[in-house]
Motif scaffolding. Structure first.
Motif, PDB file in Angstrom:
ATOM      1  N   ASP A   1       0.907  -1.191  -0.045  1.00  0.00           N
ATOM      2  CA  ASP A   1      -0.204  -0.009   0.023  1.00  0.00           C
ATOM      3  C   ASP A   1       0.793   1.247  -0.248  1.00  0.00           C
ATOM      4  O   ASP A   1       2.197   1.268   0.052  1.00  0.00           O
ATOM      5  CB  ASP A   1      -1.038  -0.041   1.176  1.00  0.00           C
ATOM      6  CG  ASP A   1      -2.200   0.721   0.982  1.00  0.00           C
ATOM      7  OD1 ASP A   1      -2.241   1.308   0.114  1.00  0.00           O
ATOM      8  OD2 ASP A   1      -3.052   0.639   1.693  1.00  0.00           O
ATOM      9  N   THR A   2       0.282   2.542  -0.144  1.00  0.00           N
ATOM     10  CA  THR A   2       0.941   3.802  -0.196  1.00  0.00           C
ATOM     11  C   THR A   2       0.190   4.817   0.823  1.00  0.00           C
ATOM     12  O   THR A   2      -1.069   4.417   1.108  1.00  0.00           O
ATOM     13  CB  THR A   2       0.867   4.285  -1.709  1.00  0.00           C
ATOM     14  OG1 THR A   2      -0.343   4.409  -2.033  1.00  0.00           O
ATOM     15  CG2 THR A   2       1.804   3.432  -2.637  1.00  0.00           C
ATOM     16  N   TRP A   3       0.982   5.588   1.308  1.00  0.00           N
ATOM     17  CA  TRP A   3       0.470   6.603   2.273  1.00  0.00           C
ATOM     18  C   TRP A   3       1.039   8.004   1.978  1.00  0.00           C
ATOM     19  O   TRP A   3       2.217   7.929   1.363  1.00  0.00           O
ATOM     20  CB  TRP A   3       0.718   6.212   3.601  1.00  0.00           C
ATOM     21  CG  TRP A   3       0.256   4.742   4.122  1.00  0.00           C
ATOM     22  CD1 TRP A   3      -1.157   4.496   4.402  1.00  0.00           C
ATOM     23  CD2 TRP A   3       1.047   3.393   4.001  1.00  0.00           C
ATOM     24  NE1 TRP A   3      -1.111   3.087   4.632  1.00  0.00           N
ATOM     25  CE2 TRP A   3       0.131   2.405   4.481  1.00  0.00           C
ATOM     26  CE3 TRP A   3       2.229   3.357   3.642  1.00  0.00           C
ATOM     27  CZ2 TRP A   3       0.562   1.227   4.400  1.00  0.00           C
ATOM     28  CZ3 TRP A   3       2.540   1.840   3.598  1.00  0.00           C
ATOM     29  CH2 TRP A   3       1.751   0.687   3.948  1.00  0.00           C
TER      30      TRP A   3
ATOM     31  N   ASN B   1      -4.020  10.976  -0.396  1.00  0.00           N
ATOM     32  CA  ASN B   1      -5.133  11.628  -0.048  1.00  0.00           C
ATOM     33  C   ASN B   1      -5.851  12.657  -0.979  1.00  0.00           C
ATOM     34  O   ASN B   1      -6.858  12.474  -1.406  1.00  0.00           O
ATOM     35  CB  ASN B   1      -5.059  12.517   1.476  1.00  0.00           C
ATOM     36  CG  ASN B   1      -4.641  11.415   2.416  1.00  0.00           C
ATOM     37  OD1 ASN B   1      -5.010  10.284   2.443  1.00  0.00           O
ATOM     38  ND2 ASN B   1      -4.104  11.897   3.571  1.00  0.00           N
TER      39      ASN B   1
END
Length: 423
Positions: free
Chosen positions: A352-354, A359
């Motif tokens: 996953d990416t954050w 956002n």
């Protein structure tokens, strides 16, 4: 002949596995041959010294025997590694066995004093063929019969008495029986191990296929190499979110089977388009699809690949809806910048990416019009020379603030769509 005997000896072994097994077992046999033949050379060098001390009168006969064995074994080591020899290994070894079997019979014929000493050598040779060389059981049977045959010919030519026949054949039959049991056991275990390994490889391949769907190949390779914590700071990364317009109402109005089938076809098309453009699929969340470039296997791709993906996906989904008699439209949000990526979870690992840009892309997707591809400024700066982009003004993005946005209209003359994915 080999195939027929194996059907009788190992009826539980599938005929379709016979050829790959023989190739696998030939490699095992070649390895054993190299060690066994090298050990044979060393042993006969020592026996030359022993025979010189024990049988000086007949040593001229024995030295030829030892030199023949040393020379033939030394030549056999590289010879059996040749592709042609390896292909017919289990037929050729018994043929090559004939001169060796004759040689030891000749020694027993000419050297009376060496008979008791060399009958032990016969036993050793028989067991050597049965176990050390790892031949097929049928090949071992042939080698043992040849050795017993030539020894008995030597006894007959020498006019040996009944006691000599009985004594010699008792020892040889005893050695052959033990050797054949061991040989059969070795091949039986090898065949069982081959089947178990094939099943294990099949299950591992299935697991790898599942893991490749979950994790990028580059990340999976790092995990296999022993890396326990996968955490990277990547820049620039372009993140895309896409979801179906009016999907909630669609799930209420349609049958569950139709909803699931439509979603499955849609995501299958998106996966194919992502693969075509070298885009890394991150995950699906409900009816939303998340993809990126600049990370994972799409590390060398830039925002133009995401733009191509979005344009192709928009057209493919519209065509899919038309073929199904429904209206399907996507909206997209794309943002470029620095993100953190990594793998979380042990039982069900997820890549996953954050970060802020993740956002932002998600929020832009929510603000995009149906069939609209809404971009942030950093993405626009990268692709504006190759694509038609229109100013969409400043938009208030929840949790981020007021940001400039742009709509991707289409390709310019400098952009060529390289993928054609049918719906």
């Amino acid at each position: 002949m080999l195939m027929l005997s194996n059907r009788v000896l190992f009826p539980w072994f599938d005929d379709s596995d016979e050829r790959p097994f023989l190739e696998y077992y030939a490699e095992e046999t070649i390895t054993s041959l190299k060690y066994a033949l090298t050990a044979t050379v060393a042993l006969h060098l020592l026996l030359m010294i022993s025979d010189w001390l024990a049988f000086k009168e007949e040593f001229w006969i024995l030295i030829y025997y030892h030199l023949y064995i040393i020379f033939s074994c030394g030549m056999a080591v590289p010879m059996f590694s040749m592709p042609l020899m390896k292909k017919h290994l289990f037929v050729l070894v018994p043929i090559f066995w004939i001169p060796s079997a004759v040689a030891i019979a000749v020694v027993l014929y000419f050297v009376d004093k060496a008979f008791d000493a060399y009958i032990c050598g016969v036993v050793f040779t028989l067991l050597y063929a049965c176990c050390a060389v790892r031949l097929l059981f049928l090949s071992v049977v042939v080698c043992c019969l040849l050795q017993v045959l030539f020894i008995n010919i030597a006894l007959l030519a020498k006019s040996s008495g009944a006691d000599a026949y009985t004594y010699t054949n008792f020892i040889m039959i005893y050695a052959v029986t033990i050797g054949l049991v061991l040989s059969f056991t070795i091949e039986f275990l090898a065949r069982r191990n081959f089947i178990l390994r094939a099943k294990l490889d099949s299950e591992r391949a299935k697991l790898d296929a599942i893991l490749r769907d979950i994790l990028p190949a580059s990340i999976l390779s790092r995990i296999r190499s022993g890396e326990r914590r996968i955490a990277d700071l990547n820049s620039p990364v372009t993140i895309l979110f896409a979801d179906i317009v009016g999907f909630t109402k669609f799930t209420v109005d349609q049958r569950p089977e139709f909803v699931v089938d439509t979603l499955n076809d849609l995501f299958t098309h998106l996966d194919a388009i992502a693969a075509c453009h070298g885009v890394e699929k991150i995950k699906t969340i409900g009816d939303a699809y998340m993809a990126a470039v600049g990370i994972g296997d799409a590390f060398e791709k830039d925002a133009a690949s995401i733009a191509e993906f979005a344009l192709d996906a928009r057209d493919a989904v519209a065509m899919l809806g038309k073929n199904r008699g429904i209206e399907l439209r996507l909206r997209f949000g794309i943002a470029t910048g620095r993100v953190v990526s990594g793998v979380i979870g042990n039982s069900r690992p997820v890549f996953d990416t954050w970060g802020l840009q993740v956002n932002l892309a998600s929020r832009l997707e929510g603000l995009a019009p149906p069939n609209g591809i809404l971009l942030d400024k950093d993405t626009t700066d990268v692709i504006s020379a190759r694509y038609e982009v229109s100013d969409n003004g400043f938009r208030d993005v929840k949790g981020i603030g007021c940001v400039p946005t742009y709509l991707l209209v289409g390709r310019s003359k400098n952009s060529i769509n390289k993928c054609s994915i049918g719906a």
